[in-house]
Design an enzyme around this catalytic site. Structure first.
Site, PDB file in Angstrom:
ATOM      1  CB  THR A 159      90.818 -31.458-156.017  1.00  0.00           C
ATOM      2  OG1 THR A 159      91.263 -30.113-156.179  1.00  0.00           O
ATOM      3  CG2 THR A 159      91.468 -32.072-154.786  1.00  0.00           C
ATOM      4  CE  LYS A 185      94.516 -29.413-155.366  1.00  0.00           C
ATOM      5  NZ  LYS A 185      93.320 -28.790-154.695  1.00  0.00           N
ATOM      6  CB  THR A 196      98.696 -22.096-154.039  1.00  0.00           C
ATOM      7  OG1 THR A 196      97.602 -22.523-154.835  1.00  0.00           O
ATOM      8  CG2 THR A 196      99.741 -23.171-153.972  1.00  0.00           C
ATOM      9  CD  GLU A 282      86.640 -25.055-158.892  1.00  0.00           C
ATOM     10  OE1 GLU A 282      86.934 -26.092-158.253  1.00  0.00           O
ATOM     11  OE2 GLU A 282      85.889 -24.177-158.429  1.00  0.00           O
ATOM     12  CG  ASN A 406      82.806 -24.455-156.941  1.00  0.00           C
ATOM     13  OD1 ASN A 406      83.536 -24.891-156.055  1.00  0.00           O
ATOM     14  ND2 ASN A 406      83.272 -23.765-157.966  1.00  0.00           N
ATOM     15  CB  SER A 411      77.939 -35.271-157.503  1.00  0.00           C
ATOM     16  OG  SER A 411      78.603 -34.573-158.525  1.00  0.00           O
TER      17      SER A 411
END
Length: 411
Positions: A159, A185, A196, A282, A406, A411
């Site tokens: 993702t 992932k 996870t 991230e 985030n 979008s």
């Protein structure tokens, strides 16, 4: 770019006898990206998993649990199907219908019962699963089923990951070779309460269901249950072990030396996959181990370690390379260990002794702390002087990019 974590090389990922993988571009959320994966298993395979404890657990998690319970009735799991782009979570009864429809469609193509299919989803929560796109993409995924398709498989479940996460091992146990490969992932919404976001690890040994159920829990507790990026537990967390039974090693007892060696190898590979998630957190720029020692219990040590690893103030200090280390002491103090004697606390950053007996070490120098804080990999070590227990968790820093990623996620 993930922190000191090179992209896996496809040729290094070993085929595991008894499992084939096929992917497709189904357009679940975005066009022209791999977003659908099928894992086809040999009839000899056993499968076990652990799942999120989030009360809003996704529809596929609920279906997986039901189908795994039905394995007892003699219907072995024959395939797993995973989509990215849509979590099918917070979708109520309709979400369950769509997860089951995915199983129905794959079962017809493979000639098995829907209860022999395990579905998994990851992506945006609270949106209907586009099951028509998934079912339309299944023939393409089945059409390219291959034993050596692990790299494409790892890409198909991403993702916000910046790179695929995969690793292989070959070990010799009892004179017999065992091949294992896994993918995972996750980059955000990571504070597993079982495993996870998604993880799948296969090996070719024969392991009965009861032992595999024990092995997956033990492996998760020492790997995926020891990581955090942002302190958020996903609705879709799933970690699966697949023993294909196509190899020579046959495990029959948890007391055997062979089982213990297999468990050690599975746990080591699981830790590798879990670390890859943290390294690709991230916006992450640093990989941090928090090791708490000399506690009364492992649970207590882990509780304090997570308090440090979750703290936004601690994580932003690491991002800035700012040795504002009182933030770590504060996180230890509010971890919830009510009888903690802080006058006995000692704290290190790598080899730098920062806090001694609950206060600043007289020999500590700010420039030494900053030298460590500037590194890409850092160990925070805390000694509690309460017992012999210890535990480690792995986390990352918190940067500007985490907020941006985030804020723009949908979008």
């Amino acid at each position: 770019m993930a922190v000191n974590s090179p992209i896996p090389v496809s040729s290094d990922l070993k085929a595991v006898a008894g499992i084939e993988l096929g992917h497709a571009e189904a357009g679940v959320r975005k066009a022209n990206r791999k977003d659908l994966l099928v894992l086809k298993l040999a009839p000899t395979a056993t499968v076990a998993g652990v799942f999120t404890k989030n009360r809003f657990c996704a529809a596929p998690v609920q279906v997986c649990k039901t189908h795994l319970e039905q394995v007892k009735d003699g219907a072995p799991i024959r395939a797993l199907v995973i989509n990215t782009g849509n979590a099918n979570a917070g979708t109520g009864e309709e979400g369950l219908k769509r997860a089951n429809a995915t199983c129905d469609a794959l079962a017809k193509l493979l000639g098995c019962a829907p209860s022999q299919i395990l579905p998994f989803s990851t992506g945006v929560i609270l949106e209907p699963l586009p099951v028509d796109r998934i079912t339309a993409g299944l023939p393409q995924a089945i059409g390219n089923l291959k034993a050596d398709n692990w790299f494409n498989a790892a890409e198909s479940i991403m993702t916000t990951d910046t790179q695929p996460k995969a690793a292989s091992r070959t070990v010799t146990i009892g004179g017999k070779q065992v091949v294992m490969t896994g993918i995972s992932k996750g980059a955000g919404m990571i504070k597993p309460n079982m495993a996870t976001m998604l993880g799948f690890l296969a090996f070719d040994a024969k392991v009965p269901q009861a032992l595999l159920n024990q092995l997956v829990k033990d492996a998760a507790d020492h790997s995926f249950n020891c990581i955090t990026i942002d302190g958020d537990t996903s609705t879709n967390d799933s970690f699966m072990l697949i023993a294909t039974g196509a190899g020579e090693l046959d495990i029959t007892s948890a007391d055997s030396a062979e089982y213990k060696q297999l468990a050690a190898a599975v746990t080591e590979l699981s830790q590798n996959l879990a670390h890859q998630i943290v390294r690709d957190g991230e916006g992450a720029t640093k990989f941090i181990e928090v090791a708490v020692e000399d506690g009364k219990s492992v649970e207590e040590c882990r509780q304090i370690a997570y308090s440090i690893g979750h703290s936004p103030l601690v994580k932003t200090a690491f991002f800035a390379s700012d040795p504002n280390l009182g933030r770590i002491l504060a996180a230890i103090g509010y971890a919830g260990v009510d009888d903690l004697d802080v006058s006995k606390i000692n704290l290190w950053l790598d080899d730098v002794w920062v806090a001694k007996d609950g206060g600043r070490n007289p020999d500590y120098r700010e420039e030494d702390g900053q030298r460590v804080m500037k590194k890409a990999e850092i160990v925070v070590r805390v000694k509690l002087a309460r017992g012999n227990a210890k535990a480690s968790i792995w986390t990352c820093d918190l940067s500007h990019d985490y907020v941006s990623i985030n804020a723009d996620y949908r979008s």
